[in-house]
Scaffold this active site. Structure first.
Site, short mmCIF file in Angstrom:
data_model
loop_
_atom_site.label_atom_id
_atom_site.label_comp_id
_atom_site.label_asym_id
_atom_site.label_seq_id
_atom_site.Cartn_x
_atom_site.Cartn_y
_atom_site.Cartn_z
CD GLN A 54 21.19 17.67 8.56
OE1 GLN A 54 21.82 16.66 8.25
NE2 GLN A 54 20.37 17.72 9.59
CG PHE A 55 24.60 20.13 3.85
CD1 PHE A 55 25.71 20.97 3.76
CD2 PHE A 55 24.44 19.37 5.00
CE1 PHE A 55 26.63 21.05 4.79
CE2 PHE A 55 25.36 19.45 6.04
CZ PHE A 55 26.46 20.30 5.93
CG HIS A 67 27.92 17.70 2.62
ND1 HIS A 67 28.21 16.40 2.30
CD2 HIS A 67 27.06 17.62 3.67
CE1 HIS A 67 27.57 15.58 3.12
NE2 HIS A 67 26.86 16.30 3.96
CD GLU A 74 16.23 14.85 2.40
OE1 GLU A 74 15.88 13.70 2.06
OE2 GLU A 74 17.13 15.07 3.21
CG ASP A 95 24.90 19.61 -1.60
OD1 ASP A 95 25.79 19.45 -2.44
OD2 ASP A 95 24.92 20.53 -0.75
CG PHE A 96 20.92 16.34 1.51
CD1 PHE A 96 21.68 15.37 0.85
CD2 PHE A 96 21.44 16.90 2.66
CE1 PHE A 96 22.93 14.99 1.33
CE2 PHE A 96 22.69 16.52 3.15
CZ PHE A 96 23.43 15.57 2.48
CD GLU A 108 16.46 15.48 6.57
OE1 GLU A 108 17.70 15.54 6.47
OE2 GLU A 108 15.72 15.13 5.63
C1 LIG Z 1 19.05 12.42 1.65
C2 LIG Z 1 19.84 12.97 2.77
N1 LIG Z 1 19.28 13.84 3.63
C3 LIG Z 1 19.99 14.36 4.64
C4 LIG Z 1 21.29 14.01 4.83
C5 LIG Z 1 22.08 14.62 5.98
N2 LIG Z 1 22.47 13.58 6.92
C6 LIG Z 1 23.64 12.95 6.84
S1 LIG Z 1 23.79 11.69 7.93
C7 LIG Z 1 22.27 12.07 8.62
C8 LIG Z 1 21.75 11.24 9.75
C9 LIG Z 1 21.85 9.79 9.41
O1 LIG Z 1 21.34 9.00 10.40
P1 LIG Z 1 21.24 7.44 10.22
O2 LIG Z 1 20.72 7.12 8.87
O3 LIG Z 1 20.52 6.89 11.36
O4 LIG Z 1 22.77 6.95 10.21
P2 LIG Z 1 23.83 7.10 11.39
O5 LIG Z 1 24.61 8.34 11.08
O6 LIG Z 1 23.11 7.15 12.66
O7 LIG Z 1 24.69 5.90 11.26
C10 LIG Z 1 21.67 13.13 7.95
C11 LIG Z 1 20.37 13.70 8.29
C12 LIG Z 1 21.85 13.11 3.91
N3 LIG Z 1 23.14 12.73 3.99
N4 LIG Z 1 21.12 12.61 2.89
#
Ligand SMILES: Cc1ncc(C[n+]2csc(CCOP(=O)(O)OP(=O)(O)O)c2C)c(N)n1
Ligand SMILES: [Mg+2]
Lengths: 333, 323
Positions: free
Chosen positions: B81-82, B126, B59, B84-85, B28
């Site tokens: 990305q971390f 995280h 994931e 944790d995920f 990601e």
């Molecule tokens: C399962 C998971 N994978 C990766 C992440 C890392 N991560 C945190 S926010 C994000 C982007 C989120 O985008 P969106 O769902 O469109 O929400 P927005 O921040 O745009 O409001 C990512 C990839 C996560 N929190 N959870």
């Protein structure tokens, strides 16, 4: 996009909507300032541009009986559900006296007394939980609407699919708002999904679904109210896609240079707060001068709450070593 | 050449991608954005979007699709990305990737890598150190480098390995740890521990961030005349039992340190091996220093209380050496 005419929202309620949106907006202003001063840590997620979604949707609930599972850009909903500024600041800044005792940060906290249940970082993880919350009440013959949120990116997590199907099968009063703000971190919609509208998925689940303009608080409110009423009638879950723009980076560390400037300019013209002020002004509900007065007053409250929070120490270190279980195991280390 | 831990990992991946067309990256925000920690900055430009894939936040699909591609001759490197995920892709990794060689005798050459660990004021989601889960899973190799040169060499080895490897990069070390890293091709074989400090009085067995805590503790007790040996195991699976036992047979004392929580941590496994195979050499009970059994908290005061540190290690060394 389905657009609806708003009829019969009382003037007092419209002023209330604006007040909550301004609170959300100025909370952001205050957090950004803190971030620049190096006093906020752990990521500051702006909700600039999402005020109408989080305020309009939460206002459609009955906060004495429904329940809110907000996400990272839903500060407005916290205010609607009665969270105090001081508690919000203490949690965001992880200070002594915060409900989470410093164990977790950002917008993750829960406050059962206020019927707010927070989230975890793992996107989508709380959607089945929100469904289950309503299910428990359904077992007792009570209809409790659970409202929760996910982004255009988070909507691609498998648990979201499982939760929606589950809620549809059990006709649970769950409302999922997909906040389509065009980007998931740096990833545009085109790399996240291939359907035209995220609400198209509702058909596949056998639930109600609609896509709306997320910058218009009254459209959001009306649409959510309708979904709430549907849920109360026992007609099951709804999927509402709100279309907005994430006006800042993913979090403040991100300079969002990957977002075309024109896109930001286009959406800036549709700013949910400014537009609503104009509308209330034109409709004689509240003058712009009065709105600005409201804003100034709110920002002053924010700054005061921040100062009070920053005056508090970090939580005591021992807080980290307790409460892993509600019932202590008696083990010593 | 001087490189940070992060640059060393990127260097290994870049060189392997140049050398082996079957390697591709998926994750990601790794392409245009260059990754949340900018580890893959510039990769999209050099290798193009077919080999540097920005995937949806899925994931399970990312790891699952990588398994499929690996079955079909590719060598994917997956970024969480971390770390944790990885829980969201756990089933794919543990159930599918980790059992394929055993059942089908077909290789699944892939690396799942990403930032793990705490101490940076993130939050419980995280900061996790989940390496022991995967060591317990069977069929997955588990790598936890502590130094820049090892990070490069172990990454290259992981990418050339025919088994699925879970590669834990400690995010606190990314830019803090810098060191001399061999230029060009450099391989550190999986399953070989490294004695990073020679000593006579006590062995510390550690990996990842804990190696640096142990080094600081060793410096501290050196002033008191205590001479500590530190073994960095570098990989949990395969585990280099022999180097650990050799050190313990020499010093007669063992302390195991990891940043992950104590209970059912990999330290328990190491302690059991020592008790089993070097019992008669021991002059003191085997000790473990690890995180308190709790999620890694957000506030700095709490996080410091939960995570292990060099002071606790130094005290444990003193106790063990005066036993
Ligand atoms: C399962 C998971 N994978 C990766 C992440 C890392 N991560 C945190 S926010 C994000 C982007 C989120 O985008 P969106 O769902 O469109 O929400 P927005 O921040 O745009 O409001 C990512 C990839 C996560 N929190 N959870
Ligand atoms: Mg988004």
């Amino acid at each position: 996009m389905a657009r609806k005419k708003t009829v019969g929202i009382p003037a007092e309620f419209r002023r209330e909507m604006l007040r909550y949106m301004l609170m959300a907006r100025e909370f952001d202003t205050a957090m950004l300032r803190l971030y620049r001063q190096g006093k906020a840590f752990g990521g500051v997620y702006s909700q600039l541009g999402n005020e109408a979604v989080s305020v309009g949707s939460a206002l459609a609930l009955d906060r004495t009986r429904d329940v809110l599972f907000p996400m990272h850009r839903n500060i407005g909903g916290h205010f609607v559900f009665g969270q105090t500024l001081d508690q919000l600041m203490l949690n965001h800044l992880a200070r002594e006296g915060s409900q989470m005792r410093g164990t977790d940060g950002t917008g993750h906290y829960a406050d059962p007394a206020l019927r707010i249940y927070g989230n975890v970082s793992h996107l989508g993880a709380m959607i089945p939980v929100a469904a289950g919350f309503s299910m428990a009440d359904a077992m007792r013959g009570i209809t409790t609407v659970s409202m929760t949120y996910i982004g255009d990116g988070g909507a691609q997590v498998g648990e979201v699919h499982e939760a929606l199907n589950f809620a549809a099968v059990h006709k649970l009063p769950l409302i999922l708002i997909i906040e389509n703000n065009q980007y998931a971190y740096s990833t545009p919609n085109s790399l996240e999904f291939a359907c035209e509208r995220l609400s198209d998925r509702a058909l596949g689940y056998g639930m109600h679904g609609v896509t709306i303009d997320g910058t218009d608080v009254e459209i959001v409110y009306d649409t959510c109210l309708e979904a709430v009423q549907r849920a109360r009638r026992g007609e099951g879950p709804s999927l509402i896609e709100t279309v907005t723009m994430r006006m800042r980076g993913h979090a403040e560390h991100d300079d969002f240079s990957y977002v075309p400037k024109e896109l930001l300019e286009e959406w800036a013209a549709k700013d949910p707060v400014e537009r609503y002020i104009d509308r209330l002004d034109a409709g004689g509900v509240l003058s712009r001068a009065q709105a600005e007065e409201m804003r100034t007053e709110i920002l002053a409250q924010m700054i005061e709450a921040i100062d009070r929070a920053l005056d508090r120490p970090w939580p005591a270190a021992e807080e980290g070593l307790r409460n892993v279980f509600m019932t202590p195991t008696g083990e010593q280390r | 050449m001087q490189m940070t831990y992060l640059e060393a990992i990127a260097d290994a991946i870049r060189l392997e991608m140049r050398r082996d067309e079957r390697v591709f990256l998926i994750g990601e925000d790794i392409g245009t954005y260059g990754g949340a920690f900018k580890l893959t900055k510039g990769f999209l430009d050099e290798f193009g979007s077919k080999r540097v894939i920005d995937a949806p936040i899925s994931e399970a699909a990312i790891i699952g699709a990588s398994i499929g591609a690996a079955l079909n001759g590719m060598r994917p490197v997956v970024e969480m990305q971390f770390m944790d995920f990885v829980t969201n892709g756990f089933n794919q990794l543990v159930t599918v990737a980790g059992t394929t060689a055993y059942r089908w005798s077909i290789p699944v050459p892939m690396v799942v890598r990403g930032p793990s660990g705490g101490g940076v004021g993130a939050n419980p989601f995280h900061s996790r150190n989940s390496e022991a889960w995967f060591a317990h899973a069977t069929g997955l190799k588990v790598v936890c480098p502590a130094f820049a040169d090892d990070a490069k060499g172990l990454m290259a080895a992981s990418m050339r390995d025919d088994d699925p490897v879970v590669f834990f990069e400690h995010k606190g070390l990314y830019r803090k740890i810098k060191g001399e890293v061999p230029e060009g091709e450099y391989i550190v074989p999986l399953g070989k521990a490294r004695v990073v400090r020679q000593g006579m009085h006590c062995s510390i067995i550690a990996y990842g961030s804990a190696v640096h805590m142990a080094l600081a503790a060793a410096e501290e007790v050196a002033k008191e005349g205590i001479d500590v040996e530190i073994v960095d195991i570098r990989t949990l699976v395969p585990f280099d039992e022999e180097t650990v036992l050799e050190s313990v047979r020499k010093t007669h004392r063992a302390i195991i340190v990891h940043e992950a929580v104590l209970t059912a941590g990999f330290g328990g496994e190491i302690a059991a091996r020592i008790a089993d195979k070097a019992f008669s050499y021991l002059d003191a009970p085997v000790k473990r220093v690890a995180a308190f059994d709790a999620p890694t908290p957000f506030a700095p005061t709490l996080e410091q209380a939960v995570l292990p540190n060099s002071t606790v290690i130094a005290n444990t060394i003193r106790q063990t050496c005066s036993f």
